[in-house]
Design an enzyme around this catalytic site. Structure first.
Site, mmCIF file in Angstrom:
data_model
loop_
_atom_site.group_PDB
_atom_site.id
_atom_site.type_symbol
_atom_site.label_atom_id
_atom_site.label_comp_id
_atom_site.label_asym_id
_atom_site.label_seq_id
_atom_site.Cartn_x
_atom_site.Cartn_y
_atom_site.Cartn_z
ATOM 1 N N TYR A 36 0.912 -1.120 0.116
ATOM 2 C CA TYR A 36 0.122 -0.018 0.043
ATOM 3 C C TYR A 36 0.937 1.206 0.191
ATOM 4 C CZ TYR A 36 -4.807 1.985 0.943
ATOM 5 O OH TYR A 36 -5.674 2.708 0.841
ATOM 6 N N LYS A 91 -19.841 -20.280 -11.400
ATOM 7 C CA LYS A 91 -19.010 -20.231 -12.575
ATOM 8 C C LYS A 91 -17.741 -19.580 -12.152
ATOM 9 C CE LYS A 91 -19.441 -20.050 -17.232
ATOM 10 N NZ LYS A 91 -20.383 -20.652 -18.361
ATOM 11 N N GLU A 133 -22.702 -14.215 -19.808
ATOM 12 C CA GLU A 133 -23.357 -15.415 -19.337
ATOM 13 C C GLU A 133 -24.749 -14.953 -19.257
ATOM 14 O OE1 GLU A 133 -21.392 -18.023 -18.483
ATOM 15 O OE2 GLU A 133 -23.125 -19.225 -18.209
ATOM 16 N N ASP A 158 -22.968 -19.086 -23.078
ATOM 17 C CA ASP A 158 -23.990 -19.694 -23.805
ATOM 18 C C ASP A 158 -23.919 -19.955 -25.058
ATOM 19 O OD1 ASP A 158 -25.916 -19.352 -21.161
ATOM 20 O OD2 ASP A 158 -24.695 -17.570 -21.456
ATOM 21 N N ALA A 191 -33.067 -21.750 -31.790
ATOM 22 C CA ALA A 191 -32.423 -20.644 -32.804
ATOM 23 C C ALA A 191 -32.107 -19.696 -32.012
ATOM 24 C CB ALA A 191 -33.296 -20.570 -34.057
ATOM 25 N N GLY A 192 -31.813 -19.697 -30.681
ATOM 26 C CA GLY A 192 -31.485 -18.665 -29.638
ATOM 27 C C GLY A 192 -30.104 -18.507 -29.820
ATOM 28 N N ALA A 193 -29.237 -18.284 -28.589
ATOM 29 C CA ALA A 193 -28.066 -18.088 -28.466
ATOM 30 C C ALA A 193 -27.264 -19.152 -28.785
ATOM 31 C CB ALA A 193 -27.862 -17.596 -26.888
ATOM 32 N N ALA A 194 -27.593 -20.538 -28.372
ATOM 33 C CA ALA A 194 -26.615 -21.487 -28.465
ATOM 34 C C ALA A 194 -27.003 -22.130 -29.913
ATOM 35 C CB ALA A 194 -27.197 -22.670 -27.473
ATOM 36 N N ASN A 292 -32.578 -28.684 -20.765
ATOM 37 C CA ASN A 292 -32.245 -28.717 -19.382
ATOM 38 C C ASN A 292 -33.676 -28.338 -18.775
ATOM 39 O OD1 ASN A 292 -30.071 -30.045 -18.365
ATOM 40 N ND2 ASN A 292 -28.789 -28.403 -18.956
#
Lengths: 392, 392
Positions: A36, A91, A133, A158, A191-194, A292
């Site tokens: 410091y 995570k 995320e 994702d 047909a989303g993110a993944a 899931n």
């Protein structure tokens, strides 16, 4: 005790899962004068004079922000910043335990895209990388796109974590059944993110000379059926996908799409398909039913017809789980001083994951907590970062 | 090796000073299913249903953000977010080592007040408290004011940490020389973050029945001399101070102000005063010359005239250092589930610090790394938080 009770107990007893830790001793006045004031001022001056040295003298070289707005948490939907905390802390714990990366949750109480983009840019000095995320599609696409050139690796897990692990699974599954990736006809539900990211990686947009560039045909389906060029209810991002998938511009339902397909990849809602529905697929069908917690079709049902079946769940064989990718991908990117994570690095990661096992139909992927995977992925990613010239 | 070389070496060898750590084991699939999916979903659902339980199930109850925009770092000025990192990491290390608080640096690459305010509000879900640090005056006043009601304790340490420690030093210094705080005439040099906050705490605005409410006279000086009501070059915040200090509305220089003063508090530039200048002060003068690294007057020079001399430096006696305050203040606020840090809590902290030593003229404050101080301060702050009803 059931899973719920055990999970609540573990979180309550420990008051969460993540803590900080000092890497240096602070026992004496001399320690204090180095860690410091006044000694720290010399380090500040050095960085002010030579900004890149922030990587040498601070935690930045090894830190990753796990950033969410809580808008699409697991399968729970838009539960907000506070309620997303257990996932983000979890995570960060995996980053630490698997890849020795110092990750910290940034859960944002705001779902305005521009504010999220600005916030990430504004806190970037502290971090060597950004893991986006559980941000809802299609917002996640714009947010990630706007952050790709901020000088540190940014990856929406994702999307790309899933894409990497699915590609790894596909490399090994095709090896088992004796097909080539370039000959495959692949049908997606979701047909989303993944779904979008997996499809794009399999089509290898912007990538030369790779194992997967010639995937023969991809058809994406969403809740309304096949996505085709000209369908009127498509958002901007699905419109883009309609131009680069479905080369014969087929229309119809998911079940129509499955006719003559080699692979089904499910990344949306569960409990959609029966063994009967799979009978129209080609011989040695590959089913990745990753919804899931309930898969699109349960493994015992799918196996009546398909040769290889994987899900997202740890209680079935062939678990297809992002945890195989993100620790090694970020470890490699940080080690190589990469400024971004490009498709070549993602494909290298997938190949590294696939190389960790001698695949059989019941074992196409390595064990999630195998640290050897992290090491191999990190090495492959770092090597590719250097070869593709994206290091600072 | 000199201080500079040693400090650079320590920071480079460790790649900074702060790391993260998991509080739970992740060795088996069962661990993973509790720490991460699927078990974590149960914890998320619990928090979504009962938002306050975020304090029970996540790290929030014990985490503090150390937030800066790098605009006023130590005495180095506006060196920016990256170069401020060593100070912020150091502060996080002290939080951990002294008070077992999980603090994390948030160094913001943006010096727009509203953006900083919004950013802090947006990341607040993760944190149990916000330590604002090294933000330039007068911007720090507005930023802190706008954040005081966000439901978690927010404290700008350069203001209030300094104020607490100076008050502690003054309690003990007056005890040694046999004066009463309420009889003192106190002259400040420096009307920025620290000077303003110390003066306000000594005047005990908004506080009833405290040791310090009747300080007889405070005069603030800045680089242009005494601050008086009507001086034309005052910013909004100095104008406010001109109304509540300097009751006789005296004009003139710092040296004019010192006439008949009991205490000098320096929180600005060093090397300003000689022993001769102090001769106009009252008997048993108290000098806190806290400019860093060079005090307003060196201790050996000041002691020719004054009875008690303190500085900000660890290599002289009577070090007046924020590290005595902030760890215990936040520990106490977190322990008490306080939603803010009010003046009563700051005064309780000062009294607790003062109570840790039997003061003599060469030893008015306890040792900076004494953990007993943290414990006592935390207890006093928590008690006062409960008494003043600012707990959730």
């Amino acid at each position: 005790m059931n899973l719920k009770e055990e999970a609540l107990k573990l979180h309550k007893e420990n008051k969460g899962k993540l803590a900080t830790k000092s890497k240096v001793e602070v026992k004496t006045k001399e320690d204090l004068s180095l860690v410091y004031t006044p000694g720290v001022a010399e380090v500040c001056k050095e960085i002010a004079a030579n900004p890149k040295s922030v990587y040498d003298y601070t935690m930045k070289a090894n830190s990753v922000a796990v950033v969410t707005d809580g808008s699409a948490v697991l399968g729970l939907g838009n539960i907000g910043a506070e309620a997303s905390m257990p996932v983000m802390e979890g995570k960060c714990v995996l980053f630490k335990e698997l890849a020795d990366i110092d990750a910290f949750p940034i859960c944002i109480k705001n779902q305005n895209d521009d504010e999220i983009i600005n916030l990430v840019k504004n806190i970037a000095p502290v971090f060597g990388g950004i893991n986006l995320e559980d941000i809802k599609a299609p917002r996640c696409f714009k947010i990630e796109e706007e952050l790709l050139n901020i000088g540190i690796p940014v990856m929406h897990d994702d999307q790309h974590g899933t894409a990497i692990v699915v590609l790894a699974a596909l490399i090994n599954a095709t090896k088992v059944v004796g097909k080539k990736i370039e000959d495959l006809k692949i049908v997606f539900n979701g047909a989303g993110a993944a779904g979008t990211a997996v499809a794009k990686l399999l089509l290898c947009l912007d990538v030369d000379q790779t194992i997967c560039r010639k995937v023969k045909e991809i058809i994406l389906c969403d809740s309304k059926g096949i996505i085709y060029d000209g369908r009127e209810d498509l958002n901007e991002f699905k419109q883009r996908m309609s131009k680069i998938t479905n080369p014969n511009n087929k229309e119809g339902t998911l079940k129509d799409a499955l006719e003559g397909a080699d692979v089904f990849i499910g990344v949306s809602k569960g409990d959609l398909l029966t063994a009967d529905d799979l009978k129209v697929m080609n011989k040695d069908a590959i089913i990745f039913a990753m919804a899931n917690p309930v898969p699109e079709i349960m493994p015992d049902e799918a196996e009546k017809v398909a040769t290889i079946v994987g899900t997202g769940r740890s209680d079935f064989k062939n678990q297809i789980n992002n945890s195989l990718a993100f620790p090694g991908v970020f470890r490699g990117a940080l080690d190589a001083k990469a400024t971004k994570i490009n498709n070549e690095m993602k494909i290298a990661a997938a190949e590294a994951i696939a190389s960790c096992v001698e695949p059989t139909k019941d074992n196409i992927l390595p064990y999630t907590l195998d640290k050897n995977v992290v090491t191999k992925v990190a090495e492959a990613v770092a090597k590719m970062a250097k070869e593709t010239g994206v290091c600072r």
